[in-house]
Design a protein around this motif. Structure first.
Motif, PDB file in Angstrom:
ATOM      1  N   ILE A 280       0.822  -1.215   0.000  1.00 53.86           N
ATOM      2  CA  ILE A 280       0.000   0.000   0.000  1.00 53.86           C
ATOM      3  C   ILE A 280       0.855   1.263   0.000  1.00 53.86           C
ATOM      4  O   ILE A 280       0.408   2.310  -0.454  1.00 53.86           O
ATOM      5  CB  ILE A 280      -1.006   0.067   1.175  1.00 53.86           C
ATOM      6  N   HIS A 281       2.091   1.153   0.502  1.00 54.22           N
ATOM      7  CA  HIS A 281       2.936   2.337   0.474  1.00 54.22           C
ATOM      8  C   HIS A 281       3.814   2.389  -0.768  1.00 54.22           C
ATOM      9  O   HIS A 281       4.633   3.290  -0.919  1.00 54.22           O
ATOM     10  CB  HIS A 281       3.816   2.396   1.728  1.00 54.22           C
ATOM     11  N   GLY A 282       3.656   1.403  -1.636  1.00 51.07           N
ATOM     12  CA  GLY A 282       4.421   1.392  -2.874  1.00 51.07           C
ATOM     13  C   GLY A 282       5.919   1.268  -2.635  1.00 51.07           C
ATOM     14  O   GLY A 282       6.715   1.884  -3.326  1.00 51.07           O
ATOM     15  N   LEU A 283       6.325   0.499  -1.644  1.00 47.59           N
ATOM     16  CA  LEU A 283       7.746   0.386  -1.333  1.00 47.59           C
ATOM     17  C   LEU A 283       8.477  -0.555  -2.282  1.00 47.59           C
ATOM     18  O   LEU A 283       9.696  -0.536  -2.355  1.00 47.59           O
ATOM     19  CB  LEU A 283       7.937  -0.103   0.102  1.00 47.59           C
ATOM     20  N   ALA A 284       7.701  -1.424  -2.956  1.00 51.77           N
ATOM     21  CA  ALA A 284       8.359  -2.382  -3.837  1.00 51.77           C
ATOM     22  C   ALA A 284       7.900  -2.156  -5.269  1.00 51.77           C
ATOM     23  O   ALA A 284       6.714  -2.051  -5.527  1.00 51.77           O
ATOM     24  CB  ALA A 284       8.017  -3.804  -3.400  1.00 51.77           C
ATOM     25  N   ASP A 285       8.874  -2.057  -6.169  1.00 50.94           N
ATOM     26  CA  ASP A 285       8.512  -1.837  -7.567  1.00 50.94           C
ATOM     27  C   ASP A 285       8.199  -3.147  -8.261  1.00 50.94           C
ATOM     28  O   ASP A 285       7.303  -3.220  -9.092  1.00 50.94           O
ATOM     29  CB  ASP A 285       9.663  -1.135  -8.305  1.00 50.94           C
TER      30      ASP A 285
ATOM     31  N   GLY B 102      -4.906  -2.766  13.189  1.00 50.41           N
ATOM     32  CA  GLY B 102      -3.693  -3.312  12.610  1.00 50.41           C
ATOM     33  C   GLY B 102      -3.395  -2.677  11.276  1.00 50.41           C
ATOM     34  O   GLY B 102      -2.257  -2.284  10.993  1.00 50.41           O
ATOM     35  N   SER B 103      -4.434  -2.541  10.453  1.00 46.58           N
ATOM     36  CA  SER B 103      -4.228  -1.985   9.123  1.00 46.58           C
ATOM     37  C   SER B 103      -3.925  -0.493   9.188  1.00 46.58           C
ATOM     38  O   SER B 103      -2.983  -0.010   8.570  1.00 46.58           O
ATOM     39  CB  SER B 103      -5.472  -2.243   8.272  1.00 46.58           C
ATOM     40  N   LEU B 104      -4.700   0.230   9.987  1.00 42.08           N
ATOM     41  CA  LEU B 104      -4.475   1.673  10.091  1.00 42.08           C
ATOM     42  C   LEU B 104      -3.106   1.942  10.723  1.00 42.08           C
ATOM     43  O   LEU B 104      -2.426   2.896  10.350  1.00 42.08           O
ATOM     44  CB  LEU B 104      -5.580   2.318  10.930  1.00 42.08           C
ATOM     45  N   GLY B 105      -2.702   1.073  11.661  1.00 39.56           N
ATOM     46  CA  GLY B 105      -1.433   1.255  12.344  1.00 39.56           C
ATOM     47  C   GLY B 105      -0.244   1.150  11.411  1.00 39.56           C
ATOM     48  O   GLY B 105       0.814   1.693  11.680  1.00 39.56           O
ATOM     49  N   ILE B 106      -0.409   0.452  10.301  1.00 42.82           N
ATOM     50  CA  ILE B 106       0.676   0.348   9.329  1.00 42.82           C
ATOM     51  C   ILE B 106       0.713   1.593   8.444  1.00 42.82           C
ATOM     52  O   ILE B 106       1.683   1.841   7.754  1.00 42.82           O
ATOM     53  CB  ILE B 106       0.493  -0.925   8.468  1.00 42.82           C
ATOM     54  N   GLY B 107      -0.361   2.364   8.495  1.00 43.54           N
ATOM     55  CA  GLY B 107      -0.386   3.570   7.688  1.00 43.54           C
ATOM     56  C   GLY B 107      -1.289   3.442   6.486  1.00 43.54           C
ATOM     57  O   GLY B 107      -1.193   4.220   5.549  1.00 43.54           O
ATOM     58  N   ALA B 108      -2.160   2.446   6.517  1.00 45.65           N
ATOM     59  CA  ALA B 108      -3.159   2.369   5.449  1.00 45.65           C
ATOM     60  C   ALA B 108      -4.232   3.403   5.731  1.00 45.65           C
ATOM     61  O   ALA B 108      -4.505   3.715   6.888  1.00 45.65           O
ATOM     62  CB  ALA B 108      -3.779   0.976   5.417  1.00 45.65           C
ATOM     63  N   ASN B 109      -4.823   3.972   4.687  1.00 44.71           N
ATOM     64  CA  ASN B 109      -5.940   4.868   4.962  1.00 44.71           C
ATOM     65  C   ASN B 109      -7.221   4.049   5.015  1.00 44.71           C
ATOM     66  O   ASN B 109      -7.212   2.830   4.849  1.00 44.71           O
ATOM     67  CB  ASN B 109      -6.000   6.012   3.957  1.00 44.71           C
ATOM     68  N   LYS B 110      -8.309   4.751   5.244  1.00 45.04           N
ATOM     69  CA  LYS B 110      -9.565   4.053   5.503  1.00 45.04           C
ATOM     70  C   LYS B 110     -10.009   3.210   4.308  1.00 45.04           C
ATOM     71  O   LYS B 110     -10.418   2.054   4.465  1.00 45.04           O
ATOM     72  CB  LYS B 110     -10.642   5.094   5.819  1.00 45.04           C
ATOM     73  N   ALA B 111      -9.916   3.799   3.112  1.00 46.80           N
ATOM     74  CA  ALA B 111     -10.396   3.082   1.929  1.00 46.80           C
ATOM     75  C   ALA B 111      -9.580   1.808   1.711  1.00 46.80           C
ATOM     76  O   ALA B 111     -10.136   0.748   1.429  1.00 46.80           O
ATOM     77  CB  ALA B 111     -10.321   3.981   0.701  1.00 46.80           C
ATOM     78  N   GLU B 112      -8.245   1.917   1.889  1.00 50.59           N
ATOM     79  CA  GLU B 112      -7.398   0.725   1.720  1.00 50.59           C
ATOM     80  C   GLU B 112      -7.747  -0.331   2.752  1.00 50.59           C
ATOM     81  O   GLU B 112      -7.811  -1.519   2.449  1.00 50.59           O
ATOM     82  CB  GLU B 112      -5.919   1.113   1.868  1.00 50.59           C
ATOM     83  N   THR B 113      -7.967   0.138   3.980  1.00 47.60           N
ATOM     84  CA  THR B 113      -8.305  -0.807   5.045  1.00 47.60           C
ATOM     85  C   THR B 113      -9.586  -1.556   4.714  1.00 47.60           C
ATOM     86  O   THR B 113      -9.673  -2.777   4.863  1.00 47.60           O
ATOM     87  CB  THR B 113      -8.473  -0.043   6.368  1.00 47.60           C
ATOM     88  N   ILE B 114     -10.585  -0.808   4.247  1.00 44.07           N
ATOM     89  CA  ILE B 114     -11.867  -1.447   3.937  1.00 44.07           C
ATOM     90  C   ILE B 114     -11.709  -2.426   2.781  1.00 44.07           C
ATOM     91  O   ILE B 114     -12.148  -3.570   2.830  1.00 44.07           O
ATOM     92  CB  ILE B 114     -12.919  -0.371   3.597  1.00 44.07           C
TER      93      ILE B 114
END
Lengths: 256, 457
Positions: free
Chosen positions: A115-120, B342-354
């Protein structure tokens, strides 16, 4: 032990309210880089609440209101303009109960980097996953079954999977909210060893109920009581010669 | 008879209760011992021994009285040589004469005789009913009173009776279901004895007309149910195309984005949609949506019929939105908060989490909700009757008339129908297939939902 003086997190006058009830009262503390800081205190003293202020996890609770100032790398994070997503990618969190996603072991760890795009490329992603699992000391146990669901692991393995998941996004700080309270003594010992290794690269803040654990893994200890920070300092000093009588009472088991 | 028997039974209940209570009190007083059960339970024990036999008498009278009287009358009826009789008609006539509701002149003597016999039998029956119900209540109470003593554990006995009553009540529902299944199967067999099961399941022609007279040209009935099931399927697909996205997105909004206050208001409002009678949806489909679909079809150059699968499907979709949204909302809510953190704690936003965590975790439950909604859509009748027509077209064009299983059942059973006619019997065969489909969908849905629950609780 390498001494360092770089302050990673600096909290000043942090107040937290749940509706009308005040949970934290004027908390100020500095947390040093690449050290393990343990937050101890009886149940309901506010140590978990403080931990959750650092990555803004309290935002999830509608009635929770945080005031005061917390700076991470000299940047204010208690403000509406803070980029919570990038803050949280810098601060990993491990929860009390292992909470792997209902996905495969691989996907659990790959979740953050993708989700953070860390891997290409796919092989980059694989590298990150394998490195993270190795750092979390889990790789040898799961290398043959990366496609099995994360929930099929034992409790201690699940917790290490969650640690791997957290470090996969390359955080600088790891928050641990009673990470061993749901684990048996052997799994706990493994995690404690792991914390000791992780200290070399990460700043770790750990909330714990076990004073022995705090004494074993941490360099600094902060004692919370009834929403106030009673005493903080070198773990050795807190556990052998505390300044405050309340701290003395708590660590000797007279209350809490 | 109904009113007075209720009064009698109520009196019986009251007096047996008092009787039981005074009996145990007296025993306690005379022996000065502590009874094993409280006074109330002894009283209830006597009461149940009064009430249950009375109810049995009451219901057996209600069930068998008329039958027995009829048989007695028919047995002693003075049949006139040479005349044709139909038992049912004869009995109806006798009953009408006896109740003075037959005003035609010139009743034959044997009918009048039978009517007076009917009246006297009725009277005897009524008197004997009251006598037997009183006797049985008195006997029951006396039996129970005699059993009462200090050592008697009335509480346990009452507990046992309650269990039997509950078992009886729940078995009624089960037995009714079994009865329905058997009547469906039985009537379907009659249908399949006249129409081959392969024609029914695989032929594509549905012309359920039966020749009125022998050898009538061009009127051979044809019972291929394929177009009907295709129509059902088409309407269901249209409905799910509406309800699935809207319902699911509503559920996501309600469970993840809406504040507590909004959620508490919107959810009940949505559930009101489920409470609207389906015929009202039918009006709406017919008066508002169908003309709109027709003019829309014309504007894009498709010749739409005034009633269409699209109109019915759209409205049916609206009808099942609350099923999907409400059930999915519950499912999404029961995904543990720790996964969100867990998901938000990694830095996912709400839409990604859902999208990546919550929906996959809730997927089995959501599928279950969809399946329940589908079985509801398949079983729905009124909207389709009004808005989709009754012509069995085999088509995939939603602008055309189609018909569904339930509609054909209604059509087959409306009006004067003979029960040996395959057209009428086809209703049962259709019903059986529909029953099998919705039942298996329900079972599947429940299984999926259950499996999902096991994983998180």
């Amino acid at each position: 032990m390498v001494e360092n003086n770089n302050t990673k997190i600096s909290a000043k006058d942090v107040d937290v309210f749940y509706s009308e009830k005040q949970a934290l009262n004027k908390i100020s503390m500095d947390i040093k880089e690449k050290e393990v800081t343990a937050l101890i205190g009886p149940s309901g003293c506010g140590k978990s609440t403080f931990l959750r202020c650092i990555n803004r996890m309290n935002d999830l609770i509608e009635i929770c209101k945080v005031t005061g100032s917390i700076k991470v790398d000299n940047e204010e994070i208690i403000s509406s303009s803070t980029d919570v997503v990038s803050l949280r990618s810098k601060i990993g969190m491990v929860f009390q109960k292992p909470n792997p996603f209902p996905k495969s072991i691989f996907d659990n760890v790959a979740y953050g980097p993708s989700i953070h795009g860390l891997a290409d490329t796919k092989s980059d992603l694989e590298n990150i996953v394998i490195t993270s699992l190795k750092k979390a000391g889990l790789y040898n146990e799961v290398k043959d079954r990366l496609n099995e669901p994360g929930t099929s692991l034992s409790g201690g393995q699940q917790q290490r999977l969650c640690i791997a998941r957290a470090i996969a996004v390359n955080p600088e700080i790891i928050l641990m909210d009673e990470p061993c309270s749901a684990l048996d003594p052997i799994a706990t010992a493994i995690i404690e060893e792991l914390i000791d290794e992780l200290r070399l690269n990460y700043t770790i803040i750990i909330v714990t109920h076990s004073m022995q654990q705090a004494a074993r893994v941490s360099q600094k200890t902060c004692f919370f009581h009834l929403g106030e920070l009673i005493e903080s300092g070198e773990t050795n000093k807190i556990f052998t010669n505390p300044d405050n009588t309340k701290t003395q009472d708590y660590i000797t088991g007279r209350f809490g | 008879m109904f009113f007075w028997s209720i009064v009698l039974i109520l009196i019986g209940i009251y007096s047996s209760y008092i009787l039981g209570k005074s009996r145990i009190k007296k025993l306690v007083y005379s022996t000065n011992l502590k009874p094993k059960s409280q006074y109330n339970y002894h009283a209830q024990y006597v009461l149940s021994w009064c009430l249950l036999p009375a109810l049995i008498v009451y219901f057996s009278w209600a069930i068998f009285e008329e039958q027995i009287i009829q048989n007695l009358i028919l047995d002693s009826f003075e049949y006139v040589e040479g005349a044709a009789y139909n038992d049912g008609l004869l009995l109806a006539e006798i009953r009408n004469v006896a109740n003075n509701t037959d005003f035609s002149e010139g009743k034959s003597q044997e009918i009048i005789n039978a009517a007076s016999q009917y009246k006297s039998l009725k009277l005897t029956s009524e008197i004997s009913f009251y006598i037997s119900i009183i006797i049985i209540m008195v006997l029951g109470s006396l039996y129970a009173v005699r059993k009462i003593n200090i050592q008697f554990n009335a509480q346990d006995t009452i507990e046992k009776y309650i269990k039997y009553i509950l078992i009886f009540c729940s078995s009624i529902a089960v037995l009714t279901t079994i009865g329905i299944i058997f009547s469906l199967i039985f009537e379907s067999f009659r249908f399949f004895s006249q129409v081959s099961i392969f024609e029914f399941l695989f032929s594509t022609e549905w012309y359920p007309f039966i020749p009125i007279r022998e050898g009538q040209a061009g009127a051979e009935g044809s019972f291929g149910a394929v177009p009907i099931f295709a129509g059902t399927f088409l309407v269901m697909i249209v409905a799910m195309c509406v309800a699935a996205p809207i319902g699911l997105l509503t559920a996501i909004y309600l469970s993840e984005y809406a504040s507590q206050k909004v959620r508490k208001t919107v959810k009940p409002l949505l559930e009101i949609l489920a409470g609207i009678p389906t015929i009202v949806y039918g009006f709406f489909a017919f008066v508002t949506v169908a003309p709109f679909v027709k003019s829309f079809g014309q504007s894009i150059g498709i010749d739409a019929s005034p009633t269409s699968a699209l109109a019915a499907g759209l409205v049916m979709g609206v009808m099942i939105i609350p099923f999907i949204s409400s059930l999915s909302d519950d499912v999404i809510n029961s995904v543990p908060q720790s996964l969100r953190e867990g998901s938000l704690g990694i830095g996912a936003n709400k839409a990604e989490t859902i999208k990546k965590v919550i929906l996959p975790a809730a997927l089995p439950g959501i599928v279950g909700a969809f399946l329940l909604a589908i079985s509801r859509a398949i079983g729905e009748t009124m909207i389709v009757v009004v808005a989709a027509g009754t012509a069995a077209n085999l088509t995939a064009n939603p602008f055309e008339n189609v018909t569904t299983v339930t509609v054909q059942i209604v059509v087959a059973l409306i009006g004067d129908q003979e029960f040996d006619n395959p057209r009428t019997l086809s209703a049962f065969a259709l019903g059986l297939v529909l029953f099998v489909i919705t039942l298996s969908l329900n079972v599947l849905a429940l299984r999926i939902v259950k499996k999902y629950r096991e994983r998180y609780e």
